[in-house]
Design a protein around this motif. Sequence first.
Motif, mmCIF file in Angstrom:
data_model
loop_
_atom_site.group_PDB
_atom_site.id
_atom_site.type_symbol
_atom_site.label_atom_id
_atom_site.label_comp_id
_atom_site.label_asym_id
_atom_site.label_seq_id
_atom_site.Cartn_x
_atom_site.Cartn_y
_atom_site.Cartn_z
ATOM 1 N N ARG A 55 0.846 -1.214 0.000
ATOM 2 C CA ARG A 55 0.000 0.000 0.000
ATOM 3 C C ARG A 55 0.876 1.256 0.000
ATOM 4 O O ARG A 55 1.903 1.311 0.678
ATOM 5 N N GLY A 56 0.496 2.213 -0.827
ATOM 6 C CA GLY A 56 1.216 3.491 -0.909
ATOM 7 C C GLY A 56 2.491 3.418 -1.721
ATOM 8 O O GLY A 56 3.260 4.379 -1.783
ATOM 9 N N SER A 57 2.735 2.259 -2.397
ATOM 10 C CA SER A 57 3.988 2.122 -3.159
ATOM 11 C C SER A 57 3.726 2.253 -4.665
ATOM 12 O O SER A 57 2.579 2.389 -5.103
ATOM 13 N N ASN A 58 4.835 2.188 -5.413
ATOM 14 C CA ASN A 58 4.773 2.221 -6.883
ATOM 15 C C ASN A 58 5.176 0.869 -7.450
ATOM 16 O O ASN A 58 6.065 0.196 -6.903
ATOM 17 N N CYS A 59 4.513 0.514 -8.556
ATOM 18 C CA CYS A 59 4.899 -0.683 -9.317
ATOM 19 C C CYS A 59 5.262 -0.194 -10.719
ATOM 20 O O CYS A 59 4.507 0.570 -11.327
ATOM 21 N N TYR A 60 6.430 -0.600 -11.218
ATOM 22 C CA TYR A 60 6.891 -0.143 -12.534
ATOM 23 C C TYR A 60 6.950 -1.315 -13.507
ATOM 24 O O TYR A 60 7.511 -2.368 -13.184
ATOM 25 N N ASP A 61 6.404 -1.099 -14.697
ATOM 26 C CA ASP A 61 6.497 -2.063 -15.794
ATOM 27 C C ASP A 61 7.377 -1.405 -16.862
ATOM 28 O O ASP A 61 6.922 -0.537 -17.603
ATOM 29 N N LEU A 62 8.645 -1.792 -16.890
ATOM 30 C CA LEU A 62 9.639 -1.100 -17.718
ATOM 31 C C LEU A 62 9.874 -1.854 -19.027
ATOM 32 O O LEU A 62 10.263 -3.009 -19.028
ATOM 33 N N GLY A 63 9.600 -1.166 -20.127
ATOM 34 C CA GLY A 63 9.571 -1.815 -21.434
ATOM 35 C C GLY A 63 8.247 -2.557 -21.563
ATOM 36 O O GLY A 63 8.191 -3.728 -21.894
ATOM 37 N N CYS A 64 7.176 -1.821 -21.274
ATOM 38 C CA CYS A 64 5.846 -2.442 -21.077
ATOM 39 C C CYS A 64 5.202 -2.947 -22.358
ATOM 40 O O CYS A 64 4.239 -3.725 -22.308
ATOM 41 N N SER A 65 5.670 -2.469 -23.537
ATOM 42 C CA SER A 65 5.031 -2.836 -24.813
ATOM 43 C C SER A 65 3.552 -2.455 -24.778
ATOM 44 O O SER A 65 3.213 -1.320 -24.528
ATOM 45 N N PRO A 92 4.544 3.978 -30.914
ATOM 46 C CA PRO A 92 3.549 3.072 -31.497
ATOM 47 C C PRO A 92 3.099 1.969 -30.540
ATOM 48 O O PRO A 92 1.920 1.632 -30.476
ATOM 49 N N MET A 93 4.046 1.438 -29.763
ATOM 50 C CA MET A 93 3.668 0.388 -28.794
ATOM 51 C C MET A 93 2.757 0.976 -27.718
ATOM 52 O O MET A 93 1.728 0.392 -27.357
ATOM 53 N N LEU A 94 3.081 2.161 -27.226
ATOM 54 C CA LEU A 94 2.262 2.785 -26.175
ATOM 55 C C LEU A 94 0.883 3.190 -26.701
ATOM 56 O O LEU A 94 -0.117 3.129 -25.980
ATOM 57 N N GLN A 95 0.836 3.596 -27.985
ATOM 58 C CA GLN A 95 -0.468 3.954 -28.571
ATOM 59 C C GLN A 95 -1.376 2.726 -28.625
ATOM 60 O O GLN A 95 -2.575 2.809 -28.331
ATOM 61 N N GLN A 96 -0.788 1.573 -28.932
ATOM 62 C CA GLN A 96 -1.566 0.329 -28.910
ATOM 63 C C GLN A 96 -1.966 -0.019 -27.476
ATOM 64 O O GLN A 96 -3.088 -0.451 -27.214
ATOM 65 N N PRO A 109 -6.097 3.285 -12.570
ATOM 66 C CA PRO A 109 -5.388 3.773 -13.767
ATOM 67 C C PRO A 109 -3.998 3.153 -13.910
ATOM 68 O O PRO A 109 -3.396 2.719 -12.929
ATOM 69 N N ILE A 110 -3.533 3.115 -15.138
ATOM 70 C CA ILE A 110 -2.130 2.776 -15.421
ATOM 71 C C ILE A 110 -1.535 4.006 -16.085
ATOM 72 O O ILE A 110 -2.073 4.495 -17.086
ATOM 73 N N GLU A 111 -0.459 4.539 -15.509
ATOM 74 C CA GLU A 111 0.197 5.717 -16.084
ATOM 75 C C GLU A 111 1.154 5.265 -17.180
ATOM 76 O O GLU A 111 2.126 4.527 -16.897
ATOM 77 N N LEU A 112 0.848 5.642 -18.436
ATOM 78 C CA LEU A 112 1.729 5.283 -19.556
ATOM 79 C C LEU A 112 2.735 6.402 -19.769
ATOM 80 O O LEU A 112 2.364 7.562 -19.913
ATOM 81 N N VAL A 113 4.021 6.037 -19.800
ATOM 82 C CA VAL A 113 5.088 7.038 -19.948
ATOM 83 C C VAL A 113 5.970 6.664 -21.136
ATOM 84 O O VAL A 113 6.487 5.532 -21.185
ATOM 85 N N CYS A 114 6.103 7.591 -22.096
ATOM 86 C CA CYS A 114 6.975 7.329 -23.250
ATOM 87 C C CYS A 114 8.371 7.888 -22.935
ATOM 88 O O CYS A 114 8.576 9.100 -22.945
ATOM 89 N N SER A 115 9.269 6.988 -22.597
ATOM 90 C CA SER A 115 10.621 7.414 -22.199
ATOM 91 C C SER A 115 11.567 6.225 -22.320
ATOM 92 O O SER A 115 11.134 5.069 -22.259
ATOM 93 N N ASP A 116 12.832 6.528 -22.429
ATOM 94 C CA ASP A 116 13.854 5.495 -22.269
ATOM 95 C C ASP A 116 13.843 5.072 -20.798
ATOM 96 O O ASP A 116 13.857 5.930 -19.903
ATOM 97 N N VAL A 117 13.799 3.776 -20.548
ATOM 98 C CA VAL A 117 13.712 3.320 -19.151
ATOM 99 C C VAL A 117 14.915 3.784 -18.327
ATOM 100 O O VAL A 117 14.835 3.918 -17.106
#
Length: 241
Positions: A55-65, A92-96, A109-117
């Motif tokens: 609870r209260g933490s962050n989960c990161y999916d890096l290179g999420c496709s 393009p992957m994030l748009q999909q 929600p899932i926060e989508l971020v377009c960035s180099d990991v």
Amino acid sequence: MKKDELYADPQQVVPDFVFDERVAQVFPDMINRSVPGYATIINMIGTLASRRVTRGSNCYDLGCSLGAASMAVRSSMPHQDYALIAVDNSLPMLQQAAKLLELDQAESPIELVCSDVRNVTIERASMIILNFTLQFIPAEDREDFLMQLYDGMQDNGLLVLSEKIALSNEASQNLFTEMHHSFKKAQGYSDLEISQKRSALENVLIPETLERHKLRLQKVGFTTVEVWFQCFNFVSLLAIK
Ligand SMILES: C[S@@+](CC[C@H](N)C(=O)[O-])C[C@H]1O[C@@H](n2cnc3c(N)ncnc32)[C@H](O)[C@@H]1O
Ligand SMILES: O=C(O)C(=O)C[C@]1(C(=O)O)C=C[C@H](O)C=C1
């Protein structure tokens, strides 16, 4: 789901593999038919998250496709008191991913971020997912990148690292390559598609040995490093801070 036929043309010149619009359109089919056990890994990432995302933490999916792992996390969580940040450097992957998330219509929600990991600030992470992503990061950057992740994790935080691996023993390498290609053939890929995809990946997907992965994770500071899944030259490890 569109079928992956990107490497079926015998006339085509095979450029280096890129996660572009064409790949984004067929990615679910491509990865399910290319990685033995992919669906199992995705499902278990959800199971692990349900036990490890605090609870209260962050989960990161890096290179999420397209966000398969993120959606597995979201559908498995027993509470919504966490943030889920899904990062990819392919628009393009994030748009999909955004289109699929819209269809998913789950609440949190899932926060989508377009960035180099490598440029993402990691903080208060109880879980980080690197599901077939590190293999596309230049090998010389991997240790610093993993250190950056480690530093942003909570104590007892969990890293899931899934990778295509190299085998130090040549006979084993040849055996697992042959078995992987047999898997792809059983999934409906032709010899030509398998060969052309292999060429496309050669300079882009840089596999390392399981020993190298384990030693580097321990050097970075992870106390527990265990393989929880392996099928031929595809593995998934758990590393705990
Ligand atoms: C094999 S796919 C990962 C599969 C995905 N994690 C899943 O579970 O379905 C590799 C992904 O990593 C992304 N990627 C590769 N290098 C990256 C980088 N330096 N920064 C951000 N994303 C990257 C690619 O765009 C691609 O979407
Ligand atoms: O080794 C292959 O043939 C793969 O396609 C593997 C792999 C991966 O491990 O990330 C490569 C790129 C994507 O198409 C999905 C799977």
